[in-house]
Design an enzyme around this catalytic site. Structure first.
Site, PDB file in Angstrom:
ATOM      1  N   CYS A   2      54.096 -26.172  48.433  1.00  0.00           N
ATOM      2  CA  CYS A   2      54.031 -27.588  48.153  1.00  0.00           C
ATOM      3  C   CYS A   2      52.606 -28.021  48.403  1.00  0.00           C
ATOM      4  CB  CYS A   2      54.975 -28.328  49.086  1.00  0.00           C
ATOM      5  SG  CYS A   2      56.609 -27.585  49.104  1.00  0.00           S
ATOM      6  N   ARG A  28      50.710 -27.281  42.725  1.00  0.00           N
ATOM      7  CA  ARG A  28      51.466 -26.515  43.717  1.00  0.00           C
ATOM      8  C   ARG A  28      52.967 -26.813  43.665  1.00  0.00           C
ATOM      9  NH1 ARG A  28      47.566 -24.872  47.615  1.00  0.00           N
ATOM     10  NH2 ARG A  28      49.211 -24.393  49.086  1.00  0.00           N
ATOM     11  N   TRP A  75      57.756 -28.312  45.813  1.00  0.00           N
ATOM     12  CA  TRP A  75      58.360 -27.285  44.967  1.00  0.00           C
ATOM     13  C   TRP A  75      59.486 -26.716  45.810  1.00  0.00           C
ATOM     14  CZ3 TRP A  75      59.046 -21.912  45.173  1.00  0.00           C
ATOM     15  CH2 TRP A  75      59.371 -21.313  43.957  1.00  0.00           C
ATOM     16  N   ASN A 101      54.717 -27.215  54.087  1.00  0.00           N
ATOM     17  CA  ASN A 101      54.584 -26.253  53.002  1.00  0.00           C
ATOM     18  C   ASN A 101      54.940 -24.898  53.589  1.00  0.00           C
ATOM     19  OD1 ASN A 101      53.770 -24.681  50.834  1.00  0.00           O
ATOM     20  ND2 ASN A 101      51.595 -24.813  51.347  1.00  0.00           N
ATOM     21  N   GLY A 102      55.845 -24.166  52.953  1.00  0.00           N
ATOM     22  CA  GLY A 102      56.199 -22.837  53.461  1.00  0.00           C
ATOM     23  C   GLY A 102      57.690 -22.731  53.695  1.00  0.00           C
ATOM     24  N   GLU A 483      53.254 -10.259  28.289  1.00  0.00           N
ATOM     25  CA  GLU A 483      52.688 -11.596  28.487  1.00  0.00           C
ATOM     26  C   GLU A 483      53.201 -12.564  27.409  1.00  0.00           C
ATOM     27  OE1 GLU A 483      51.254 -13.135  30.783  1.00  0.00           O
ATOM     28  OE2 GLU A 483      50.206 -14.793  29.822  1.00  0.00           O
ATOM     29  N   LYS A 487      55.196 -15.981  28.306  1.00  0.00           N
ATOM     30  CA  LYS A 487      54.804 -17.326  27.831  1.00  0.00           C
ATOM     31  C   LYS A 487      55.996 -18.025  27.188  1.00  0.00           C
ATOM     32  CE  LYS A 487      52.025 -17.649  29.528  1.00  0.00           C
ATOM     33  NZ  LYS A 487      51.076 -17.242  30.443  1.00  0.00           N
ATOM     34  N   GLU A 490      58.711 -18.966  29.846  1.00  0.00           N
ATOM     35  CA  GLU A 490      58.380 -19.964  30.876  1.00  0.00           C
ATOM     36  C   GLU A 490      58.240 -21.372  30.327  1.00  0.00           C
ATOM     37  OE1 GLU A 490      54.892 -19.012  33.232  1.00  0.00           O
ATOM     38  OE2 GLU A 490      53.714 -18.514  31.474  1.00  0.00           O
ATOM     39  N   HIS A 506      66.000   2.770  24.004  1.00  0.00           N
ATOM     40  CA  HIS A 506      66.810   3.122  25.171  1.00  0.00           C
ATOM     41  C   HIS A 506      67.575   1.927  25.725  1.00  0.00           C
ATOM     42  CE1 HIS A 506      64.994   7.057  25.088  1.00  0.00           C
ATOM     43  NE2 HIS A 506      63.825   6.478  24.968  1.00  0.00           N
ATOM     44  N   LYS A 605      52.020 -24.120  39.353  1.00  0.00           N
ATOM     45  CA  LYS A 605      50.778 -23.462  38.951  1.00  0.00           C
ATOM     46  C   LYS A 605      50.363 -22.420  39.976  1.00  0.00           C
ATOM     47  CE  LYS A 605      47.248 -22.989  36.256  1.00  0.00           C
ATOM     48  NZ  LYS A 605      47.635 -22.018  35.203  1.00  0.00           N
TER      49      LYS A 605
HETATM   50  C1  G6P Z   1      52.421 -18.737  38.827  1.00  0.00           C
HETATM   51  C2  G6P Z   1      51.821 -19.338  37.579  1.00  0.00           C
HETATM   52  C3  G6P Z   1      51.388 -18.225  36.628  1.00  0.00           C
HETATM   53  C4  G6P Z   1      50.439 -17.273  37.322  1.00  0.00           C
HETATM   54  C5  G6P Z   1      51.030 -16.717  38.620  1.00  0.00           C
HETATM   55  C6  G6P Z   1      49.974 -15.999  39.445  1.00  0.00           C
HETATM   56  O1  G6P Z   1      53.625 -18.123  38.516  1.00  0.00           O
HETATM   57  O2  G6P Z   1      52.750 -20.184  36.952  1.00  0.00           O
HETATM   58  O3  G6P Z   1      50.753 -18.788  35.496  1.00  0.00           O
HETATM   59  O4  G6P Z   1      50.135 -16.206  36.466  1.00  0.00           O
HETATM   60  O5  G6P Z   1      51.528 -17.786  39.429  1.00  0.00           O
HETATM   61  O6  G6P Z   1      49.021 -16.940  39.838  1.00  0.00           O
HETATM   62  P1  G6P Z   1      47.512 -16.638  40.174  1.00  0.00           P
HETATM   63  O7  G6P Z   1      46.928 -17.985  40.451  1.00  0.00           O
HETATM   64  O8  G6P Z   1      47.519 -15.750  41.379  1.00  0.00           O
HETATM   65  O9  G6P Z   1      46.909 -15.972  38.994  1.00  0.00           O
END
Ligand code: G6P
Length: 610
Positions: A2, A28, A75, A101-102, A483, A487, A490, A506, A605
């Site tokens: 958070c 966050r 969060w 936070n935590g 990736e 995308k 998510e 498989h 993020k």
């Molecule tokens: C979160 C974000 C992703 C990111 C990942 C790792 O899941 O939504 O977009 O790739 O964290 O984050 P970092 O800041 O360590 O690249």
């Protein structure tokens, strides 16, 4: 994970400091938001499910002016995101309020003790247990410092907290174990936040609390203590971070803006690092000999950063001829990893704050690895604890789904690989210079891909109502498939999987029918012919097949329902270009489905909890 912002000082500034700060920390988490103040000897909280602006509006309407405030953007970890579970959380007897936070791992044991003492609980959070436990310990100790110290010593898990007390607007405590906290002071104004960005508007002199430290702010001063209340030396450090206010301009979302920015962000990543057709990387210069002589490379990261590591694995093994292992930071940290002296450990992170990556970095460092950061956020925790590193210089990435940071991560890792391969004499100067020339052409090739935006939008329209999708790639484009699938899932919430194309036989092939779009990455590669066979296999089972192909192999079109024709590049560099249409595909599908692409549900993020 958070975001925390706390302030003590001029009451005219409280609202601005807290809410402008929280807006900067929404990366966050953003499922709910709150502020707690002391007003007329009472703790008053304003907190709701939803974004910062909503809480800000209601707080301003209340007309309360308080010289002390704690703010939070959440969060959810314990308890669903709703009004009651939002922070701040006030203790049972209303003596304290906390933002946290935590995760408190032993909250069940502590809750049992509290229940026996007659405490009642109104939220589903571990934070309520924490604030009540502090209240109980302070009441038992009959001394606030001793009570807090005792409570902190009993907590298991990770936390960054800020605490205020109803009866005293002069006093504020912050403590850290695991979750970062930064502190700044300007005269009699004191600022605490989860990272330095909410503070640097007011002062660039920052103290980052270490694990096991307690900050106590009183009427006019402060001290840093350990959890046993011994004073510990502290020193403000000047942070070299500029607050970059990022405007949306003509774009509807940060995600689209950041996708479109990639020619520019990649140029920034290369800027000053390619001179006279040679690569210069000042950030890791000190370790260039170690890179040449290393017997092993380990790459750690999470999410998209982990995918960037996978692409690098193909390139580094091919050209450095040393084993490369790519690790999920969260797995690496708990499995007694073997690190030998001299092993190079690349740590990839956009934010530089991801909790698992940070802890994995600490572990690898303790075991004697040479830690090199590939980080975007200047001054972040990972940038500070790695031995050396190179910043991405991609500019702030606001959209939760990583786009431009990914391509900059690839660019930087390829540059490091190319340079080291040349220094190792594994490639000739001619090959080295050819690689550099091609890397320099990538941004303009990406411009060409971005011009396909409307075509990709039309393809997205054909698939956005589907519930599943499969992404297939081989070799260095297998991570591109992963990736691409990440995308799509998510931001559009379409279930998607990335697979090495051959592995599809498989298992996933059983899922293929006309309801399953398959995105195949089929640009020039050593496995090109095999990729075509895989495309035919899914096509003959009625899948809608979308291919990312290049100009040299246009004839694959015959086997595709839709094709996205991208410019050709060297086989080693195709992942940077091939990722772009997949970002756009995910973006358009999400927009068609009415999703908030910048802030997808349940995501954040920066993931600062385990
Ligand atoms: C979160 C974000 C992703 C990111 C990942 C790792 O899941 O939504 O977009 O790739 O964290 O984050 P970092 O800041 O360590 O690249």
């Amino acid at each position: 994970m958070c975001g925390i912002v706390a302030f003590k000082g001029n009451k005219e500034k409280t609202s601005e400091v807290i809410f402008e700060g929280l807006k900067l920390l929404e990366y966050r988490g953003y499922d709910s938001c709150g502020i707690g103040v002391i007003d007329n000897n009472e703790i008053k909280s304003f907190k709701w499910k939803g974004r910062v602006r909503k809480t800000e509006k209601r707080f301003i309407e209340s007309k309360i002016k308080s010289p002390i405030a704690i703010g939070h953007t959440r969060w959810a970890t314990h308890g669903e995101p709703n009004d009651v579970n939002s922070h701040p959380i006030t203790s049972y007897n209303k003596k304290f309020a906390i933002v946290h936070n935590g995760i408190i791992e032993n909250y069940r044991e502590l809750k049992k003790i509290l229940l026996e003492k007659g405490y009642e609980f109104y939220t589903e959070t571990d934070t309520e247990v924490l604030v009540n436990f502090i209240e109980l310990c302070v009441s038992n100790a009959k001394n606030i410092d001793k009570g807090i110290s005792y409570a902190l010593s009993k907590l298991e898990g990770a936390f960054g907290i800020v605490l205020i007390q109803r009866s005293n607007t002069d006093i504020m405590y912050a403590a850290r174990k695991g979750s970062p906290l930064a502190f700044g002071r300007k005269g009699e104004n004191f600022f605490i936040a989860s990272d330095a960005t909410p503070i640097i508007e007011y002062t660039k002199k920052i103290i980052y609390l270490d694990n096991g430290q307690l900050l106590k702010i009183d009427k006019t001063n402060f001290e840093v203590l350990d959890f046993e209340l011994n004073k510990v030396p502290n020193k403000f450090q000047e942070v070299d971070v500029e607050l970059q206010k990022v405007e949306l301009g003509d774009f509807d979302s940060y995600m689209l803006k950041e996708i479109m920015e990639q020619p520019e962000s990649l140029n920034q990543t290369m800027l000053g690092r390619i001179k006279n057709n040679k690569i210069t990387l000042g950030g890791i210069h000190k370790y260039s000999k170690d890179l040449i002589n290393t017997k092993r490379v380990i790459i750690i990261g999470c999410g998209t950063s982990w995918h960037a590591g996978l692409v690098a694995e193909y390139f580094l093994e091919k050209y450095l001829r040393v084993p490369v292992e790519v690790e999920y930071a969260s797995e690496f940290r708990y499995r007694f990893p073997i690190i030998n002296k001299g092993d190079i450990v690349f740590v990839i992170s956009q934010s530089g704050e991801t909790a698992d990556t940070l802890e994995a970095t600490r572990i690898a460092k303790k075991k004697g690895g040479i830690l090199l950061g590939i980080v975007n956020t200047v001054g972040s925790s990972i940038a500070r604890i790695t031995d050396e590193g190179c910043y991405l210089h991609a500019g702030p990435e606001i959209g939760v789904a990583s786009t431009k940071a990914f391509t900059s991560q690839l660019m930087l890792l390829l540059m490091i690989g190319a340079k080291t391969a040349y220094l190792k004499k594994n490639i000739s100067i001619k090959k080295y210079e050819k690689m550099i020339s091609e890397l320099k052409r990538i941004p303009s090739k990406i411009e060409e891909v971005l011009e396909l935006n409307n075509d990709i939008k039309k393809i997205s329209k054909k698939i956005y109502k589907k519930n599943h999708a499969l992404f297939l790639g081989r070799g260095n484009n297998f991570p591109v498939a992963l990736e691409g699938a990440l995308k799509l899932k998510e931001i559009s919430y379409i279930h998607a999987e990335g697979y090495p194309a051959a592995e599809m036989k498989h298992g996933p092939i059983a899922l293929i029918d006309s309801e399953m779009p398959v995105v195949a990455i089929c640009t020039k590669s050593d496995e090109y012919d095999k990729m075509i066979s895989n495309i035919r296999e899914v096509g003959s089972r009625n899948a809608i097949v979308i291919g990312v192909i290049d100009k040299e192999n246009e004839h694959v079109k015959d086997y595709l329902d839709f094709s996205i024709l991208v410019p050709s590049t060297s086989k080693d560099f195709t992942p940077i270009i091939n990722q772009i249409p997949l970002q756009l595909l995910a973006y358009h599908c999400a927009i068609f489905r009415g999703c908030d692409v910048d802030k997808p549900r349940n995501l954040a993020k920066s993931v600062t909890v385990e």
